[in-house]
Design a protein around this motif. Structure first.
Motif, short mmCIF file in Angstrom:
data_model
loop_
_atom_site.label_atom_id
_atom_site.label_comp_id
_atom_site.label_asym_id
_atom_site.label_seq_id
_atom_site.Cartn_x
_atom_site.Cartn_y
_atom_site.Cartn_z
N ALA A 176 0.81 -1.23 0.00
CA ALA A 176 0.00 0.00 0.00
C ALA A 176 0.84 1.27 0.00
O ALA A 176 0.44 2.28 -0.59
CB ALA A 176 -0.94 -0.01 1.20
N LYS A 177 1.99 1.25 0.63
CA LYS A 177 2.81 2.48 0.71
C LYS A 177 3.28 2.93 -0.67
O LYS A 177 3.63 4.10 -0.86
CB LYS A 177 3.99 2.28 1.65
N GLU A 178 3.24 2.03 -1.65
CA GLU A 178 3.65 2.40 -3.01
C GLU A 178 2.48 2.96 -3.84
O GLU A 178 2.65 3.28 -5.01
CB GLU A 178 4.22 1.16 -3.73
N PHE A 179 1.30 3.03 -3.22
CA PHE A 179 0.10 3.46 -3.95
C PHE A 179 -0.61 4.62 -3.25
O PHE A 179 -1.75 4.47 -2.81
CB PHE A 179 -0.87 2.27 -4.12
N PRO A 180 0.05 5.78 -3.11
CA PRO A 180 -0.64 6.90 -2.48
C PRO A 180 -1.90 7.27 -3.28
O PRO A 180 -1.88 7.12 -4.51
CB PRO A 180 0.40 8.02 -2.53
N PRO A 181 -3.01 7.65 -2.64
CA PRO A 181 -3.18 7.96 -1.22
C PRO A 181 -3.50 6.76 -0.34
O PRO A 181 -3.94 6.94 0.80
CB PRO A 181 -4.37 8.92 -1.25
N PHE A 182 -3.29 5.56 -0.84
CA PHE A 182 -3.66 4.37 -0.07
C PHE A 182 -2.56 3.96 0.91
O PHE A 182 -2.58 2.88 1.47
CB PHE A 182 -4.05 3.24 -1.03
N HIS A 183 -1.60 4.88 1.09
CA HIS A 183 -0.50 4.65 2.04
C HIS A 183 -0.88 5.15 3.43
O HIS A 183 -0.08 5.05 4.35
CB HIS A 183 0.76 5.37 1.56
N ARG A 184 -2.08 5.69 3.58
CA ARG A 184 -2.48 6.24 4.89
C ARG A 184 -3.78 5.61 5.34
O ARG A 184 -4.51 5.00 4.55
CB ARG A 184 -2.64 7.75 4.79
N LYS A 185 -4.05 5.79 6.65
CA LYS A 185 -5.33 5.32 7.19
C LYS A 185 -6.44 6.29 6.79
O LYS A 185 -6.18 7.39 6.30
CB LYS A 185 -5.25 5.22 8.71
N LEU A 186 -7.62 5.89 7.05
CA LEU A 186 -8.81 6.69 6.77
C LEU A 186 -8.96 7.78 7.84
O LEU A 186 -8.60 7.55 8.99
CB LEU A 186 -9.99 5.72 6.86
N THR A 187 -9.50 8.92 7.46
CA THR A 187 -9.79 9.93 8.49
C THR A 187 -11.21 9.71 9.02
O THR A 187 -12.06 9.09 8.35
CB THR A 187 -9.70 11.35 7.92
N THR A 188 -11.45 10.26 10.20
CA THR A 188 -12.80 10.18 10.78
C THR A 188 -13.81 10.88 9.87
O THR A 188 -14.92 10.38 9.66
CB THR A 188 -12.79 10.83 12.18
N PHE A 189 -13.42 12.02 9.31
CA PHE A 189 -14.33 12.75 8.41
C PHE A 189 -14.74 11.86 7.22
O PHE A 189 -15.92 11.80 6.86
CB PHE A 189 -13.67 14.04 7.89
N GLU A 190 -13.77 11.19 6.62
CA GLU A 190 -14.08 10.35 5.45
C GLU A 190 -15.08 9.25 5.83
O GLU A 190 -16.06 9.02 5.11
CB GLU A 190 -12.79 9.72 4.91
N TYR A 191 -14.82 8.59 6.95
CA TYR A 191 -15.70 7.49 7.33
C TYR A 191 -17.10 8.00 7.66
O TYR A 191 -18.11 7.46 7.19
CB TYR A 191 -15.10 6.74 8.52
N GLU A 192 -17.17 9.06 8.47
CA GLU A 192 -18.47 9.57 8.89
C GLU A 192 -19.28 10.11 7.71
O GLU A 192 -20.50 10.04 7.70
CB GLU A 192 -18.30 10.65 9.97
N ASP A 193 -18.60 10.65 6.71
CA ASP A 193 -19.29 11.14 5.52
C ASP A 193 -20.00 9.99 4.80
O ASP A 193 -21.13 10.14 4.32
CB ASP A 193 -18.28 11.83 4.59
N VAL A 194 -19.36 8.85 4.76
CA VAL A 194 -19.97 7.67 4.12
C VAL A 194 -21.13 7.14 4.99
O VAL A 194 -22.19 6.78 4.47
CB VAL A 194 -18.91 6.58 3.86
N VAL A 195 -20.94 7.15 6.30
CA VAL A 195 -22.03 6.73 7.20
C VAL A 195 -23.24 7.66 7.01
O VAL A 195 -24.39 7.20 6.95
CB VAL A 195 -21.56 6.73 8.68
#
Ligand code: SF4
Length: 313
Positions: A251-270
């Motif tokens: 995953a570290k070779e495929f930004p932005p998938f080299h980082r964890k999810l933010t709370t904002f991103e998850y809550e927006d989907v919820v």
């Protein structure tokens, strides 16, 4: 023994249809021979509450994979292919050993590329006393034809619906056709088992839970999947929104998938889930985004005959 329509010397079992010869190395894209190979059989406590319950889910983790995602948490078995090869009888014995542990169900994780053998093992185990509900825990990348072999043998389907966008699935799982096939596969799963049924303790006995893991910088893709679920199934299926994304393997070779999810991103989907009027869902805590929940794939719990054969070789 049962007959199947698949010629595993020219394999077209999964949507990859890579025509690999499963009788000899290097096999096909999934790196798997004809006999089932698994890396762990254990009591798993971290599935959705109606699956894990209080006594856990009896889980068999199969080796190899037809997707091989670049961020896979289980890459030591899915990509590096560690595990133990079992006969059909040994796999059936493994199922029955899990039942003896008083688990709530038998949970088959990523078994699709071994489906003919798994079908044989399930039939054999049922003849020998397997009565647990059977959970088929899948990447979603399956063909309707292959899934039809499971009709009447599986009670609960737990498919992923990973991506909507073709470029995203091509980049992360090497299959631009992911959603095309996953949508049809999930439709077949719903057709086979119908709406959810629970026992008096709230444990699922039958039904479908669609899992979707929200990815970094991919909120709009998640929303398209939720909208598709609403349009296709209404509010009749359960949806599990995973926030456990942890950048592992490549995953570290495929930004932005080299980082964890933010709370904002998850809550927006919820929020989108709720705005659609969907009511049957599960969500995860932020603390689930850790590699600590990845099991140790040490071959434990598998039929002793298979593991001792491996030790001798
Ligand atoms: S199951 Fe494996 S060998 Fe068969 S088509 Fe899929 S990836 Fe290829």
């Amino acid at each position: 023994m049962y007959l199947h329509v698949y010629d595993l010397t020219d394999c077209t079992l999964c949507p990859r249809r890579c025509h690999g010869d499963r009788t000899r190395p290097p096999y096909g894209y999934c790196q798997s021979g004809t006999a089932p190979k698994a890396a762990l059989a254990s009591v798993h406590q971290y599935e959705e509450p109606p699956i894990s319950g209080t006594r856990g889910s009896g889980t068999v983790f199969f080796s190899g994979c037809a997707l091989r995602c670049v961020f896979c948490q289980n890459y030591t078995i899915s990509q590096e292919n560690n595990g133990v090869t079992l006969t059909t009888e040994e796999l059936a014995d493994t199922f029955l050993s899990l039942q003896e542990k008083q688990v709530h169900n038998l949970n088959l994780v990523t078994a699709g590329h071994f489906l003919p053998s798994v079908v044989d093992a399930l039939r054999l185990a049922k003849e020998q006393g397997l009565t647990l509900p059977v959970v088929y825990n899948s990447s979603g990348y399956e063909t309707v034809e292959a899934l039809s072999l499971l009709e009447g043998l599986v009670d609960i389907y737990l498919p992923d619906c990973k991506y909507y966008d073709t470029a995203l699935s091509a980049k992360l799982s090497h299959c631009p056709d992911y959603f095309f096939h996953a949508a049809k596969a999930i439709g077949e799963m719903v057709r086979q088992v119908g709406e959810a049924v629970f026992d008096e303790n709230g444990l699922m006995q039958r039904g479908v839970i669609i899992r979707h893991m929200v990815l970094p910088s991919a909120r709009e893709d998640s929303k398209k999947i939720l909208s598709w679920i609403k349009e296709t199934f209404g509010d009749t299926v359960y949806v599990s929104l995973l926030r456990q994304y942890t950048p592992m393997y490549l995953a570290k070779e495929f930004p932005p998938f080299h980082r964890k999810l933010t709370t904002f991103e998850y809550e927006d989907v919820v929020d989108h889930f709720l705005s659609l009027g969907l009511t049957h869902g599960f969500r995860q805590e932020k603390s689930s985004a850790t590699s600590a929940y990845t099991p140790l794939f040490d071959g434990s719990g598998l039929c002793r005959r298979a593991t001792s054969r491996k030790e001798e070789s």
